[in-house]
Each structure stands twice: as C-alpha cells, then as structure tokens.
Scaffold this active site. Structure first.
Site, PDB file in Angstrom:
ATOM      1  N   CYS A 198       0.822  -1.221   0.000  1.00 57.46           N
ATOM      2  CA  CYS A 198       0.000   0.000   0.000  1.00 57.46           C
ATOM      3  C   CYS A 198       0.854   1.269   0.000  1.00 57.46           C
ATOM      4  O   CYS A 198       0.359   2.348  -0.300  1.00 57.46           O
ATOM      5  CB  CYS A 198      -0.957   0.014   1.194  1.00 57.46           C
ATOM      6  SG  CYS A 198      -2.107  -1.359   1.152  1.00 57.46           S
ATOM      7  N   HIS A 226      -3.250   7.113   2.344  1.00 53.32           N
ATOM      8  CA  HIS A 226      -3.718   5.785   1.944  1.00 53.32           C
ATOM      9  C   HIS A 226      -5.056   5.505   2.633  1.00 53.32           C
ATOM     10  O   HIS A 226      -5.223   5.758   3.828  1.00 53.32           O
ATOM     11  CB  HIS A 226      -2.686   4.727   2.336  1.00 53.32           C
ATOM     12  CG  HIS A 226      -3.189   3.337   2.140  1.00 53.32           C
ATOM     13  ND1 HIS A 226      -3.715   2.910   0.948  1.00 53.32           N
ATOM     14  CD2 HIS A 226      -3.267   2.282   2.989  1.00 53.32           C
ATOM     15  CE1 HIS A 226      -4.096   1.650   1.064  1.00 53.32           C
ATOM     16  NE2 HIS A 226      -3.839   1.245   2.297  1.00 53.32           N
ATOM     17  N   ASN A 257     -10.199  -0.236  -0.110  1.00 55.21           N
ATOM     18  CA  ASN A 257      -8.739  -0.124  -0.042  1.00 55.21           C
ATOM     19  C   ASN A 257      -8.170  -0.648  -1.364  1.00 55.21           C
ATOM     20  O   ASN A 257      -8.214  -1.847  -1.623  1.00 55.21           O
ATOM     21  CB  ASN A 257      -8.237  -0.952   1.150  1.00 55.21           C
ATOM     22  CG  ASN A 257      -6.721  -0.948   1.280  1.00 55.21           C
ATOM     23  OD1 ASN A 257      -6.009  -0.521   0.367  1.00 55.21           O
ATOM     24  ND2 ASN A 257      -6.223  -1.445   2.398  1.00 55.21           N
TER      25      ASN A 257
HETATM   26  O1  UT7 Z   1      -3.626  -1.285   3.836  1.00 54.72           O
HETATM   27  C1  UT7 Z   1      -3.497  -1.938   5.076  1.00 54.72           C
HETATM   28  C2  UT7 Z   1      -4.527  -2.993   5.128  1.00 54.72           C
HETATM   29  N1  UT7 Z   1      -5.304  -3.295   6.253  1.00 54.72           N
HETATM   30  C3  UT7 Z   1      -5.805  -2.482   7.201  1.00 54.72           C
HETATM   31  O2  UT7 Z   1      -5.578  -1.325   7.335  1.00 54.72           O
HETATM   32  C4  UT7 Z   1      -6.763  -3.153   8.128  1.00 54.72           C
HETATM   33  C5  UT7 Z   1      -6.708  -2.629   9.524  1.00 54.72           C
HETATM   34  N2  UT7 Z   1      -7.700  -3.299  10.336  1.00 54.72           N
HETATM   35  C6  UT7 Z   1      -9.012  -2.986  10.264  1.00 54.72           C
HETATM   36  O3  UT7 Z   1      -9.395  -2.098   9.508  1.00 54.72           O
HETATM   37  C7  UT7 Z   1      -9.974  -3.720  11.183  1.00 54.72           C
HETATM   38  O4  UT7 Z   1      -9.226  -4.543  12.031  1.00 54.72           O
HETATM   39  C8  UT7 Z   1     -11.013  -4.578  10.389  1.00 54.72           C
HETATM   40  C9  UT7 Z   1     -11.985  -3.655   9.679  1.00 54.72           C
HETATM   41  C10 UT7 Z   1     -10.317  -5.474   9.380  1.00 54.72           C
HETATM   42  C11 UT7 Z   1     -11.808  -5.441  11.365  1.00 54.72           C
HETATM   43  O5  UT7 Z   1     -12.437  -4.646  12.347  1.00 54.72           O
HETATM   44  P1  UT7 Z   1     -12.320  -5.041  13.880  1.00 54.72           P
HETATM   45  O6  UT7 Z   1     -13.127  -4.084  14.633  1.00 54.72           O
HETATM   46  O7  UT7 Z   1     -10.860  -5.152  14.201  1.00 54.72           O
HETATM   47  O8  UT7 Z   1     -13.038  -6.443  13.895  1.00 54.72           O
HETATM   48  P2  UT7 Z   1     -12.487  -7.875  14.345  1.00 54.72           P
HETATM   49  O9  UT7 Z   1     -11.511  -8.396  13.339  1.00 54.72           O
HETATM   50  O10 UT7 Z   1     -12.052  -7.802  15.774  1.00 54.72           O
HETATM   51  O11 UT7 Z   1     -13.825  -8.735  14.252  1.00 54.72           O
HETATM   52  C12 UT7 Z   1     -14.975  -8.454  15.059  1.00 54.72           C
HETATM   53  C13 UT7 Z   1     -16.073  -9.427  14.714  1.00 54.72           C
HETATM   54  C14 UT7 Z   1     -15.616 -10.882  14.720  1.00 54.72           C
HETATM   55  O12 UT7 Z   1     -16.670 -11.659  15.254  1.00 54.72           O
HETATM   56  P3  UT7 Z   1     -16.621 -12.152  16.791  1.00 54.72           P
HETATM   57  O13 UT7 Z   1     -15.373 -12.952  16.948  1.00 54.72           O
HETATM   58  O14 UT7 Z   1     -16.623 -10.897  17.618  1.00 54.72           O
HETATM   59  O15 UT7 Z   1     -17.890 -12.949  16.927  1.00 54.72           O
HETATM   60  C15 UT7 Z   1     -15.465 -11.225  13.268  1.00 54.72           C
HETATM   61  O16 UT7 Z   1     -15.651 -12.590  12.986  1.00 54.72           O
HETATM   62  O17 UT7 Z   1     -16.579  -9.193  13.405  1.00 54.72           O
HETATM   63  C16 UT7 Z   1     -16.589 -10.422  12.658  1.00 54.72           C
HETATM   64  N3  UT7 Z   1     -16.347 -10.100  11.249  1.00 54.72           N
HETATM   65  C17 UT7 Z   1     -17.340  -9.787  10.388  1.00 54.72           C
HETATM   66  N4  UT7 Z   1     -18.675  -9.710  10.556  1.00 54.72           N
HETATM   67  C18 UT7 Z   1     -19.407  -9.351   9.481  1.00 54.72           C
HETATM   68  C19 UT7 Z   1     -15.163 -10.014  10.601  1.00 54.72           C
HETATM   69  N5  UT7 Z   1     -15.386  -9.659   9.310  1.00 54.72           N
HETATM   70  C20 UT7 Z   1     -16.717  -9.509   9.160  1.00 54.72           C
HETATM   71  C21 UT7 Z   1     -17.537  -9.158   8.082  1.00 54.72           C
HETATM   72  N6  UT7 Z   1     -18.868  -9.091   8.290  1.00 54.72           N
HETATM   73  N7  UT7 Z   1     -17.038  -8.860   6.878  1.00 54.72           N
END
Ligand code: UT7
Length: 345
Positions: free
Chosen positions: A129, A272, A302
């Site tokens: 990125c 970004h 992204n």
């Molecule tokens: O260019 C660099 C690339 N990447 C980034 O910048 C990503 C940086 N990270 C993020 O933006 C965030 O960590 C995410 C948006 C990817 C995830 O958000 P989060 O608040 O950290 O969520 P999490 O991974 O802790 O997941 C929370 C819950 C989980 O369920 P449980 O375990 O609480 O029951 C996941 O299974 O959300 C669930 N989950 C979803 N639910 C619906 C994960 N993905 C999804 C989804 N739809 N697409």
C-alpha cells in the site's frame, strides 16, 4: 525543530523544480456494493460501514482481460493527456504495485509498451500500500541524480484476485477494491516547486500481520495453515489497525519536523485509504479540517497502491489542489512499510 517563519510562509530554500504536471486514474467497470456482498457471504452493510466506512468498491474482471497493466495504462494515458504531453516525451515509468499481471515482465514494461513510450527505463516497485509513495520518492531521486526529465509514476493494483469472497474470507474481502492512478513528474526551471522532504520505513518483523502465503511453508505460524488461506491475503486486522493508528501520527510529525512546518501549513494530506476510522484518528490528532484530509474509501475500498493517486487525481480534477500549495502524501501497508512525501506544488 519548528520553523521560525510565520505560519503558512513558503519554504524559501530552492527546491528541485520537479513538478507534478498531470494526473489520471482508472477503475474497473464492475461495481460491488456491500449489499452485493451480503448475497455471497455472511456479512452486512451495517458491519462494513461501521468498521471501515466502505460502501462500494470496483472489482476487475480478469476473464474479460482487465489486469493491473490495463487499468494502469488507462490511468497513465489520462495523466499524460492532462500534462499536455505524449508518451514519447517520457523518460521513465515506475509502477508501484504488488499485483503485476505476472511475476515477469514487470507491469511497468507492459505499460510503457502499451503507451508507445519507446525503449525507456521501466520497473515495478513493491511496497504494497506504500508503493505509490515509495515510487514517487524514488522517481524524484532518480530525476535529481540522473538524466530523466519526465517520469510517469503509477500506483496500480488488482488485489481482489487474492481475496476469498466467501464467509471464510469475509474479514479481508470486504475491505479491498481495484484501481490505478498515475501522475507525470516533469523537471522544470521553477525552483519554488518540488519535493520538500520524504521518509520511507519498513519493518519485516511485522510481515506476519499482512501477507499472501503461496504454500504451507510460507505460513509464519504453521498452526494457522489452512488450505483455503493459500494464495489469499492473510491479515491480522486488529494488529494492522493498531500499527496504522500509532504509525500515522508519528510519520506526520516526523515529516513536519524535518520540513520545519506545522500541521496547519499543509494544504492537503493525501493518505492511503485503508479504514475511515484510522483516517479520522489522524485528523483528530492534528486538528485537521475534513477538506484537508479527504476520504474516498466509501466509494473505492482499499485499492492498495492505487488509493493515493486516485485521490490525487480526484482532487486535482476538482480544482482543489492548486499551484503554491503544500501536499503531503502518507501511506502504510504490508511489509510492513510506511512512507511520506511532502511536495510544494
Ligand atoms: O492497507 C493496510 C490494510 N489493512 C488495514 O488497514 C486493516 C486494519 N484493520 C481494520 O481495519 C480492522 O481490524 C477490520 C476492519 C479489518 C476489522 O475490524 P475489527 O473491529 O478489528 O473487527 P475484528 O476483526 O475484531 O472482528 C470483530 C467481529 C468478529 O466476530 P466475533 O469474533 O466478535 O464474533 C469477526 O468474525 O466481526 C466479525 N467479522 C465480520 N462480521 C461481518 C469479521 N469480518 C466480518 C464481516 N462481516 N465482513
């Protein structure tokens, strides 16, 4: 060290004269909304908007011939036209990408050929990125130190081919989109313009947070091996989130300090787009108004190396980026990598 100049006073030291004289962008035709994703995986429009700010993204159709180099060529043609130049005026093409059409030749060689640019320097640069910002800094250094007077800098990625659009891959797939952006750098005699300062960083120790394993042996944690994860982006979202939220402000502060400038001296922070919450945190930290740190992740997701030049092109065409302004480009991504590039337009 802060500047003793009055706020907003122009940097007085002579700069390189290298100027961004044209921009362009291109995205695939196919638009995928959050509602479309709800139909193919267990997710919801509400979850995606709340956690990321994304509403829709463009996804390339490889079967129909859309690739990184086709999108990049389209973006490049627009940038060259906006610069009032032709491809034969270019001396060099650098393409920031982590998804070239194939391992070799480079996307840049394919793009230079499609443009009809002749036998000029052409190479790819993989900083994920951060690829466009790395490429911009590299192009400037090569132009200052070499015989290159006009350089095409591209950020282009077709990253969705490494996403798993099933419920298993939902945490990653909802985040990404495809696209390309480009700009033309030209050597001018106006030494009030050019690169003010830049930084590039990496930390391979953090590679395990965001990578694409291609076989079992690639998994940093063998306990994480799952056949479905091979050739798909493996991301520890919260780990990357924490890295980004803490790194962004440090990078901004480091770049401002090196230039002797204050946050309000910068007219545009072109960042970004990985998560609207990460961008909002940076805005709050420096007290920046919304128009100075523009967000378009809602419409593109992204797009990896393309996200910064997509914004640059949108903002330039909207007339928001004007001569005499200061523009700071900021990116972070897999590697881990992070980089800044501060320009006097
Ligand atoms: O260019 C660099 C690339 N990447 C980034 O910048 C990503 C940086 N990270 C993020 O933006 C965030 O960590 C995410 C948006 C990817 C995830 O958000 P989060 O608040 O950290 O969520 P999490 O991974 O802790 O997941 C929370 C819950 C989980 O369920 P449980 O375990 O609480 O029951 C996941 O299974 O959300 C669930 N989950 C979803 N639910 C619906 C994960 N993905 C999804 C989804 N739809 N697409």
């Amino acid at each position: 060290m802060k500047s003793d100049q009055p706020d907003g006073a122009p940097t007085t030291a002579p700069l390189s004269g290298i100027s961004i004289v044209g921009t362009g962008s291109a995205v695939p035709k196919r638009l995928v909304t959050n509602t479309d994703l709800e139909e193919i995986m267990d997710t919801s429009d509400e979850w995606i908007i709340k956690r990321t700010g994304i509403r829709e993204r463009h996804v390339h159709d490889r079967e129909a011939g859309e690739t990184t180099s086709t999108m990049a060529t389209e973006a490049a043609q627009r940038a060259i036209k906006a610069a009032g130049m032709t491809a034969s005026d270019l001396d060099m093409v650098i393409c920031g990408t982590m998804t070239p059409d194939m391992p070799t030749p480079s996307a840049a060689c394919i793009i230079a050929d499609k443009l009809g640019a002749g036998q000029i320097a052409a190479f790819d640069l993989n900083a994920a990125c951060s690829g466009f910002v790395y490429a911009l800094n590299a192009a400037h250094a090569l132009m200052v130190g070499g015989p290159y007077r006009s350089c095409l800098v591209i950020g282009a990625d077709s990253v969705t081919r490494y996403c798993d659009f099933s419920t298993f891959g939902r945490a990653v797939a909802v985040l990404f989109g495809d696209g390309a952006g480009a700009c033309v750098l030209q050597q001018t005699d106006d030494t009030a313009k050019g690169l003010i300062t830049q930084y590039m960083h990496s930390d391979g120790g953090g590679a395990k947070h965001l990578y694409i394993p291609t076989r079992k042996g690639d998994f940093y944690d063998q306990a994480e091996f799952d056949e479905r994860q091979v050739s798909h982006i493996l991301m520890h979202g919260p780990g990357v989130f924490k890295f980004a939220v803490s790194t962004f402000p440090k990078l901004i502060a480091q770049t401002l300090d090196s230039a002797g400038l204050n946050p309000e001296d910068i007219d545009h922070y072109i960042c970004h787009q990985s998560n609207a919450r990460i961008l909002a945190a940076a805005r709050d930290r420096f007290g920046l108004p919304e128009e100075k740190l523009y967000v378009n992740i809602d419409r593109f997701g992204n797009t990896v190396g393309a996200s910064i030049p997509l914004i640059l092109d949108e903002q330039t065409r909207a007339g928001a980026v004007k001569p005499g302004q200061k523009v700071m480009f900021l990116a972070f991504g897999a590697g881990l990598t992070w980089a800044s590039s501060l320009w006097q337009f």
